[in-house]
Write a protein that holds these residues in place. Structure first.
Motif, short mmCIF file in Angstrom:
data_model
loop_
_atom_site.label_atom_id
_atom_site.label_comp_id
_atom_site.label_asym_id
_atom_site.label_seq_id
_atom_site.Cartn_x
_atom_site.Cartn_y
_atom_site.Cartn_z
N GLY A 60 0.55 -1.30 -0.07
CA GLY A 60 0.05 0.33 0.05
C GLY A 60 0.68 1.28 -0.07
O GLY A 60 2.20 1.52 0.42
N LEU A 61 0.39 2.12 0.08
CA LEU A 61 0.83 3.83 0.12
C LEU A 61 2.04 4.11 1.54
O LEU A 61 0.99 4.79 2.15
N ASP A 62 2.68 3.82 1.45
CA ASP A 62 3.26 4.54 2.80
C ASP A 62 4.81 4.72 2.34
O ASP A 62 5.60 4.76 3.69
N ASP A 63 5.26 5.23 1.76
CA ASP A 63 6.36 5.14 1.12
C ASP A 63 6.44 6.71 0.06
O ASP A 63 5.66 6.03 -0.82
N ARG A 64 7.25 7.60 0.14
CA ARG A 64 7.80 8.83 -0.58
C ARG A 64 9.17 8.04 -0.97
O ARG A 64 9.76 8.79 -0.59
N PHE A 65 8.90 7.27 -2.20
CA PHE A 65 10.31 7.28 -2.74
C PHE A 65 10.28 7.51 -3.82
O PHE A 65 11.42 7.55 -4.65
N ASP A 66 9.55 8.05 -4.79
CA ASP A 66 9.94 9.23 -6.04
C ASP A 66 9.32 11.02 -5.90
O ASP A 66 8.65 11.42 -4.88
N PHE A 67 10.71 10.93 -6.43
CA PHE A 67 10.74 12.86 -6.21
C PHE A 67 11.11 13.22 -7.48
O PHE A 67 12.18 13.37 -8.20
N ILE A 68 10.85 15.05 -6.83
CA ILE A 68 11.36 15.73 -8.32
C ILE A 68 11.60 16.79 -7.32
O ILE A 68 11.23 17.77 -6.84
N LEU A 69 13.41 17.32 -7.43
CA LEU A 69 13.75 18.08 -6.61
C LEU A 69 14.55 19.02 -7.87
O LEU A 69 14.94 18.97 -8.34
N VAL A 70 14.46 20.85 -6.75
CA VAL A 70 14.68 21.59 -8.02
C VAL A 70 15.73 22.42 -7.55
O VAL A 70 16.28 23.02 -6.49
N SER A 71 16.62 22.97 -8.65
CA SER A 71 18.15 23.53 -7.94
C SER A 71 17.18 25.51 -7.70
O SER A 71 16.51 25.75 -7.45
N ASN A 72 18.27 25.88 -7.26
CA ASN A 72 17.82 27.63 -6.80
C ASN A 72 17.41 28.12 -7.73
O ASN A 72 16.10 28.88 -7.84
N ASP A 73 17.73 28.22 -8.55
CA ASP A 73 17.54 28.75 -10.20
C ASP A 73 16.06 28.92 -10.58
O ASP A 73 15.28 29.49 -11.25
N ILE A 74 15.59 27.52 -10.40
CA ILE A 74 14.08 27.10 -10.82
C ILE A 74 13.36 27.32 -9.37
O ILE A 74 12.27 27.96 -9.67
N ILE A 75 13.70 27.37 -8.10
CA ILE A 75 13.49 27.87 -6.77
C ILE A 75 12.52 29.81 -7.68
O ILE A 75 11.71 30.64 -7.17
N THR A 76 13.76 31.01 -7.86
CA THR A 76 13.61 32.28 -7.61
C THR A 76 13.71 33.02 -9.32
O THR A 76 13.28 33.68 -9.52
N GLY A 77 12.95 31.36 -10.52
CA GLY A 77 13.54 31.83 -12.20
C GLY A 77 14.21 32.62 -12.33
O GLY A 77 13.80 33.61 -13.36
N SER A 78 15.65 33.04 -12.02
CA SER A 78 16.51 33.90 -12.26
C SER A 78 17.32 33.20 -13.57
O SER A 78 18.16 33.88 -14.14
N LYS A 79 17.30 32.05 -14.02
CA LYS A 79 17.23 32.08 -15.17
C LYS A 79 15.88 31.37 -16.11
O LYS A 79 16.20 30.93 -16.85
N LYS A 80 15.20 32.76 -15.76
CA LYS A 80 13.33 32.57 -17.14
C LYS A 80 12.94 30.93 -17.45
O LYS A 80 11.70 30.98 -17.85
N VAL A 81 13.05 30.52 -15.79
CA VAL A 81 12.56 28.97 -15.81
C VAL A 81 11.83 29.03 -14.18
O VAL A 81 12.93 29.14 -13.12
N LYS A 82 11.11 29.18 -13.75
CA LYS A 82 10.68 29.18 -12.21
C LYS A 82 9.69 28.51 -11.83
O LYS A 82 8.86 27.95 -12.42
N TYR A 83 9.63 27.60 -10.85
CA TYR A 83 8.81 26.08 -10.34
C TYR A 83 7.56 27.28 -9.74
O TYR A 83 7.42 27.84 -9.42
N ILE A 84 5.89 26.36 -10.57
CA ILE A 84 4.67 27.76 -9.87
C ILE A 84 4.60 27.05 -8.51
O ILE A 84 3.95 25.37 -8.97
#
Length: 339
Positions: free
Chosen positions: A169-193
């Motif tokens: 059953g559902l009891d583990d967080r095995f799968d991820f997408i982690l992002v770099s600081n530039d995506i958090i801030t949008g400083s290089k034209k790509v930003k996390y929504i």
């Protein structure tokens, strides 16, 4: 069905594993640039570089790059398995450190990690080099395994029955997408929504059971839920990114009207910063969490010359935050860690 614009990247198997990575992309939105292998211990970890397919930006010789790193870390709950995962992410980060280039990085895949305290995870999110450090867009560190608090974020397993799939059953967080600081801030034209990160098929109500068990799971259409249940023991993780093709936006992010900016936090209760202003200026200070949610906002004034400020942050929990200073025309953003 007439959809013919999805393409795939080249694959590798230098490690000689029976599991490889593959990336499919919408060629209307993205184009393939290049690929490299970051490490080959246990399995290949691939770095795929894509660029935004904007005719205007390409004509101007200025587009946004998105770098997808795909990793399937060693499975298993033994100490030896954890050491293998540690080795794999150490090698990933060493390869990125040699490049030492800030960019729009995403690292994704089945990490098989049970807790944020695992070295394999800490190698990614606690790296001392901010150019290559990764962040969890939902900022949910913890002991994910068999913990109902993290039920909305679990990705494995879709079923309680162990056959060719893993059960439990559902009891583990095995799968991820982690992002770099530039995506958090949008400083290089790509930003996390903000708030776009989610696990498809997880309604938060099926902890430790199958995704199609009672109560009825209405998070996706019934046909999609059945496909997720039948096809895999993992659920997909998605997030949305916004691409800016305006160079003016990018300049607004990186230009700073605040000279000699110095920042430090005192314990977990106060944040101090100072800078030299070329002339008197009214400005706004805003502190946001890693999801981009504003938590503190203050209107402040600086006189010509040196200015120093102390901000009470005692109401904030320990963790990463972004502090922005703007005079309405120009903006500077920096990261702080409250311990």
């Amino acid at each position: 069905n007439g959809i013919n614009y999805y393409q795939k990247v080249p694959f590798t198997n230098n490690a000689g594993s029976d599991i490889i990575n593959m990336l499919y992309f919408n060629s209307n939105k993205l184009r393939y640039h290049s690929m490299s292998v970051l490490q080959t211990y246990v399995r290949d970890v691939n770095l795929y570089k894509l660029y935004y397919n904007s005719p205007q930006s390409l004509a101007e010789g200025d587009t946004a790059f998105i770098i997808c790193i795909q990793a399937h870390l060693k499975a298993g709950s033994t100490q030896a398995d954890a050491v293998d995962r540690d080795t794999m992410t150490l090698r990933i980060m060493r390869s990125l450190a040699k490049m030492n280039t800030p960019d729009n990085y995403l690292i994704m895949g089945d990490f098989n990690i049970y807790s944020a305290n695992e070295n394999a995870y800490r190698n990614l999110v606690n790296n001392t080099n901010e150019n290559i450090r990764f962040y969890d867009p939902i900022n949910k560190p913890g002991d994910w395994n068999n913990n109902s608090y993290f039920a909305p974020y679990h990705t494995q397993s879709t079923t309680t029955v162990s056959d060719c799939k893993s059960g439990g059953g559902l009891d583990d967080r095995f799968d991820f997408i982690l992002v770099s600081n530039d995506i958090i801030t949008g400083s290089k034209k790509v930003k996390y929504i903000d708030n776009s990160y989610k696990t498809i098929g997880n309604d938060g109500l099926h902890y430790n059971t199958s995704i199609n068990a009672s109560p009825q799971n209405n998070s996706v259409p019934a046909a999609v839920l059945n496909a997720l249940f039948v096809n895999s023991d993992h659920l997909p993780v998605v997030l949305d990114l916004k691409v800016s093709t305006s160079s003016a936006v990018n300049e607004n992010i990186v230009l700073s009207p605040f000279n000699n900016l110095s920042v430090r936090n005192i314990g977990s209760n106060a944040l101090t910063f100072s800078f030299a202003a070329q002339q008197p200026v009214n400005f706004n200070l805003q502190i946001v969490n890693i999801l981009g949610q504003p938590l503190i906002s203050k209107e402040l004034k600086a006189e010509k010359g040196e200015n120093a400020y102390t901000i009470d942050v005692g109401s904030l929990s320990k963790g990463f935050y972004f502090v922005s200073l703007t005079d309405g025309f120009r903006k500077v953003t920096f990261k702080v860690v409250l311990k």
